[in-house]
Design a protein around this motif. Sequence first.
Motif, PDB file in Angstrom:
ATOM      1  N   LEU A 136       0.775  -1.327   0.063  1.00 48.85           N
ATOM      2  CA  LEU A 136      -0.108   0.043  -0.217  1.00 48.85           C
ATOM      3  C   LEU A 136       1.121   1.320   0.193  1.00 48.85           C
ATOM      4  CD1 LEU A 136      -2.865  -0.991   2.441  1.00 48.85           C
ATOM      5  CD2 LEU A 136      -2.973  -0.696  -0.029  1.00 48.85           C
ATOM      6  N   SER A 137       2.065   1.099   0.465  1.00 46.31           N
ATOM      7  CA  SER A 137       2.925   2.381   0.571  1.00 46.31           C
ATOM      8  C   SER A 137       3.782   2.443  -0.315  1.00 46.31           C
ATOM      9  CB  SER A 137       3.473   2.632   2.003  1.00 46.31           C
ATOM     10  OG  SER A 137       2.508   2.487   2.934  1.00 46.31           O
ATOM     11  N   LYS A 138       4.517   1.447  -0.601  1.00 43.39           N
ATOM     12  CA  LYS A 138       5.540   1.600  -1.650  1.00 43.39           C
ATOM     13  C   LYS A 138       5.166   1.335  -3.006  1.00 43.39           C
ATOM     14  CE  LYS A 138      10.268  -0.027  -2.075  1.00 43.39           C
ATOM     15  NZ  LYS A 138      11.584  -0.873  -1.792  1.00 43.39           N
ATOM     16  N   LEU A 139       4.190   0.379  -3.385  1.00 42.66           N
ATOM     17  CA  LEU A 139       3.769  -0.116  -4.564  1.00 42.66           C
ATOM     18  C   LEU A 139       2.621   0.761  -5.059  1.00 42.66           C
ATOM     19  CD1 LEU A 139       5.558  -2.227  -5.819  1.00 42.66           C
ATOM     20  CD2 LEU A 139       3.569  -3.874  -5.746  1.00 42.66           C
ATOM     21  N   LEU A 140       1.681   0.931  -4.355  1.00 39.49           N
ATOM     22  CA  LEU A 140       0.523   1.699  -4.586  1.00 39.49           C
ATOM     23  C   LEU A 140       0.637   2.943  -4.221  1.00 39.49           C
ATOM     24  CD1 LEU A 140      -2.401  -1.105  -3.956  1.00 39.49           C
ATOM     25  CD2 LEU A 140      -0.953  -0.911  -6.024  1.00 39.49           C
ATOM     26  N   GLN A 141       1.578   3.230  -3.406  1.00 39.19           N
ATOM     27  CA  GLN A 141       1.562   4.746  -2.678  1.00 39.19           C
ATOM     28  C   GLN A 141       0.223   5.514  -2.441  1.00 39.19           C
ATOM     29  OE1 GLN A 141       5.645   5.278  -5.037  1.00 39.19           O
ATOM     30  NE2 GLN A 141       4.044   6.163  -6.299  1.00 39.19           N
ATOM     31  N   VAL A 142      -0.493   4.705  -1.637  1.00 33.65           N
ATOM     32  CA  VAL A 142      -1.864   5.393  -1.275  1.00 33.65           C
ATOM     33  C   VAL A 142      -1.915   5.971   0.176  1.00 33.65           C
ATOM     34  CG1 VAL A 142      -3.327   4.128  -3.118  1.00 33.65           C
ATOM     35  CG2 VAL A 142      -2.774   3.238  -1.123  1.00 33.65           C
ATOM     36  N   VAL A 143      -0.878   5.481   0.899  1.00 31.08           N
ATOM     37  CA  VAL A 143      -0.685   5.907   2.499  1.00 31.08           C
ATOM     38  C   VAL A 143       0.610   5.922   2.763  1.00 31.08           C
ATOM     39  CG1 VAL A 143      -2.931   5.085   3.232  1.00 31.08           C
ATOM     40  CG2 VAL A 143      -1.293   3.506   3.064  1.00 31.08           C
ATOM     41  N   PRO A 144       0.875   6.989   3.646  1.00 32.22           N
ATOM     42  CA  PRO A 144       2.315   7.063   3.925  1.00 32.22           C
ATOM     43  C   PRO A 144       2.801   5.652   4.802  1.00 32.22           C
ATOM     44  CG  PRO A 144       0.940   8.813   5.149  1.00 32.22           C
ATOM     45  CD  PRO A 144       0.139   7.740   4.371  1.00 32.22           C
TER      46      PRO A 144
END
Lengths: 709, 335
Positions: B181-189
């Motif tokens: 969620l953070s590294k690949l999709l970059q949707v949350v810190p």
Amino acid sequence: MIIKGFRLLLVACLAFLCACSDSGWNNPYPSIEDSENIFYGSFSERPKHLDPVSSYSENEAVFTGQIYEPVLQYHYFERPYRLEPLTSETVPEPIYYGHDRKYLEGDPLAEDVQEVVYRIKIKPGILYQPHPCFALDEKGDHLYHKLPAHEIEGKTKLSDFSSKGTRELIAADYVYQIKRLMHPKLHSPIAGFMTKYIKDLGGFGERLREVSIESGGILDLRAHEFLGAEIVDKYTYEIRLSKKYPQFKYWLAMSFFAPVPWEADAFFGQPGMKEHNLSLDWYPVGTGPYMLIENNPNRRMVLAKNPNYRGELFPGADEDDAASLMPYIDRAHYSLEKESIPSWTKFLQGYYDASGVISDSFDQTIQFNTRGEASLTEDMKSKGINLVTAVRSSISYMGFNMVDPIVGGTSEQSLLLRRAISIAIDYEELISIFANGRGTAAQGPIPPGIFGFVDGEEGINPYVYEWVSNQAKRKNIEVAKDMLFRAGYKNGVNVSTGEPLTLYFDTVSSGPGSKVMLNWYRKQFSKLGIDLVVRATDYNRFQEKVRKGTVQIFSWGWNADYPDPENFFFLLYGPNAKIVSQGENAVNYQSKEFDNLFVRMRSMANSNERQEVINRMLEIVRRDAPWIWGFHPTSYTLSHSWYGNAVPNLMARNTLKYKTIDVSSRSQKRKEWNQPIIWPLVVIGSLIIFALIPAWCVYIARERARLGE
Amino acid sequence: MFILLEKEHGSVSSYLTRRILYAFPILIGVNFITFVLFFVVNSPDDMARVHLGNRYVTENSINNWKSERGYDKPLFIALDNSGKKIFTETIFFDKTVRLFTFDFGQSDSGRDISYDISERMWPSLFISLPVLCLGLLFTLSFALLIAFFRGTYIDSSAVILCVSMMSISGLFYIIGGQYLLSKLLQVVPISGFDDGVASIKFLILPILIGVVGGLGHGTRWYRTIFLEEIHRDYVRTARAKGLSEKGVLYLHVLRNALIPIVTGVVALLPSLFLGSLITEAFFGIPGLGSYTIDAIQSQDFAIVRAMVFLGSVLYILGLILTDVAYTVVDPRIRL
């Protein structure tokens, strides 16, 4: 109820979207900061002390170095490291006096010197950061110095005090701080050490302790004089040493000798302040380019430009060039990152401006060419990331306890045994396997970059290395085996008793992470047929064993306090032996010849003559091999293209003021690198919904069937 | 009726009084064990060395540090004294008495412990409370759903999925969640924390991972409980009365399965305050999770004993609350 819950969810979603900035949903900072000149960094260990009298660790110096200003600093670019004035007019030269306070010219012998005076003149017009301790009322009295208990009640932060003030830095502040070294409640780590050098410091400490007991711990240090530091005039003071100690100038560049205003102690020393977490240890007061505006070591530490800072010219800049006045960065945000993965990810996303290299991603970050030189991988280069490497002024070594009956002592047998082991332990392999190549095998105690270090063929340890094809090559293991045989052990078996040789390695390393390295050590010893028994223990017990001299072989390290060979050779100076004086000579090495040379060397100025003395000392310790010299670690620092002036300076602590940030470039790169990808989430959500539809149909069908029955 | 209620009320109060009185020897015992364990590993000299730094430290400064913090006294028995001072002039007495008044005092590094706890408690609660509530909501719903489809392929597939989810380490959920969620999709810190509304974006990922991570175990556990209940006579009666399956599950099965659910949930209450070490470390949450561990590492005994004491008090309270909750969910139970 459902509608209420839906509304709440909607509000939460809106709040989330509002909290997300234009530069990316994953931006951990408010969008308003995108265009601000802020440095973003991280720290993994919370600072314990910010009071310059007790702060000593590197992780504390990241903050104290920017806030406090000692009289000297290290030149940012020049190597070898050179001291230059910071708040003083010049770098003070020692003035020597002999018997009957007779002035001694030049560089006299240490035994002739009875007193050394450092006369320091500071620059006028330097102001402290705004702070409530300086706030004055209309009458000119300090507003917050005699607060009644009820006014302190409810105040837990410095910002709870609305008024702030400042004043000019004066020589008395430096003298005041030297007195604070002996304050019985402040426990300065260097107090005991400095009593050996600063005149009357020990006696002053005793007098303070007596007064402190009588007064219930409340002390006004200004009222207590001592001979070691005296104010000459408003901008000049003198420090008097009882013996020659040329390295003292390096201490003048450390925060222990930074100024502290008496007002800070008067403010924080009031009853009730400490109980409300208000102390100088938490809220430092300095004259430096930055001041601490947020201290939450569990989350974030924030430094902001000191509005009263005078400005300092960038090294080599023209005096008329106003744009060259440092500091350049307005604020610095340091976030606590206990784990390396989030910290590394944030660096790659552009949310940290600089980072170290984590072991897990080393291969994806660094590549070595055929000459063994490190460079960045193409992936990193494409992001504009820069790599800066520097050999650290430190050493990681393996020590032989010299009072141990087997590995210690000066007998031919133990000497050959130590040298054989020194050859067998292949530190080049250790650096390659366990440090990803980040280190240089040591040829002696002095790291590169420190006076006394000799490079090339002349600088190798001839007992362990030979010079082949223009480089140092570890001697063949057969040479070590031969040495071991001459020591009385054939293939690790004592020739006279027939018993196998077993040695004991004390370490604090334990657990699965350390097992590989400990096995590697065993393997190195087994090359000589020696059985190595690892005695893993906790750090307290390990230290106790070292203090009592009950270890046999152990590994330890040392970080330089200052760039002088004395700071490494004193680790082998006889009177500093652990079992003698609880000093820093952990291996309890004793050599009269070495000690005599050490006493001579430590009081000499850097010169060819001093280098000759150092060479003789190196020959002695290499011959006696009380340490296996181990390696000097190399620091690898990565920084983004927008982060300017990232020069490695491992001695200076006040480096933030030199750095620059190209804010627009950073903002643009962050946007480019952090575009949210939503479609996989939509697909997953849809799949879940589609999966539930058949279940819902089955439920309806069953209900109908049941009702039909 | 009034007399009966009075009698019941009396029995609850006497039960609570008894349990609170029992708590004192337990707390003294826990404190005693904490002292023994801590001082077996760390001597006051070691503590002083850690706090003063390991370089250039002298015996004199170590003695001053100990004396200032009261660590220069004997640990449990002061044989040099006479009378009650044999016990009162000791580190154990000195430090224990204050704990019972909830005066945690200052840490060995000089911070007010009560203030630090009150500050760090909230971030822990911001994560643990939503994880508990959402986790309960989802696990109970899934468990009821699976119980409804008992014996079908949905049940078997769900059980396999639950067992698989249970088998995966919590650390994997954290690292995997951060990666996805953070590294690949970059949707949350990936980590961090902030105040107020701004904290929401930092809480989404740890809460989501907390809920998903507990889904397998919780669903499996509650499914077993529901299946036990679902074959009881009262369920058959409810169905015979024509109640819908939804009504049967939510009104009857869930209500009668509340005792084991309550037991599990109330026992979790102390950990809500005390936080989670790994979650907080990976997400940079300034909660209480790492407070004790940091204190152990820095040999800050003042914090260690305060946190152990607080943990014990919360557990005792949790257990009392569990007992009281039994009477609420099942009126047949008397205290």
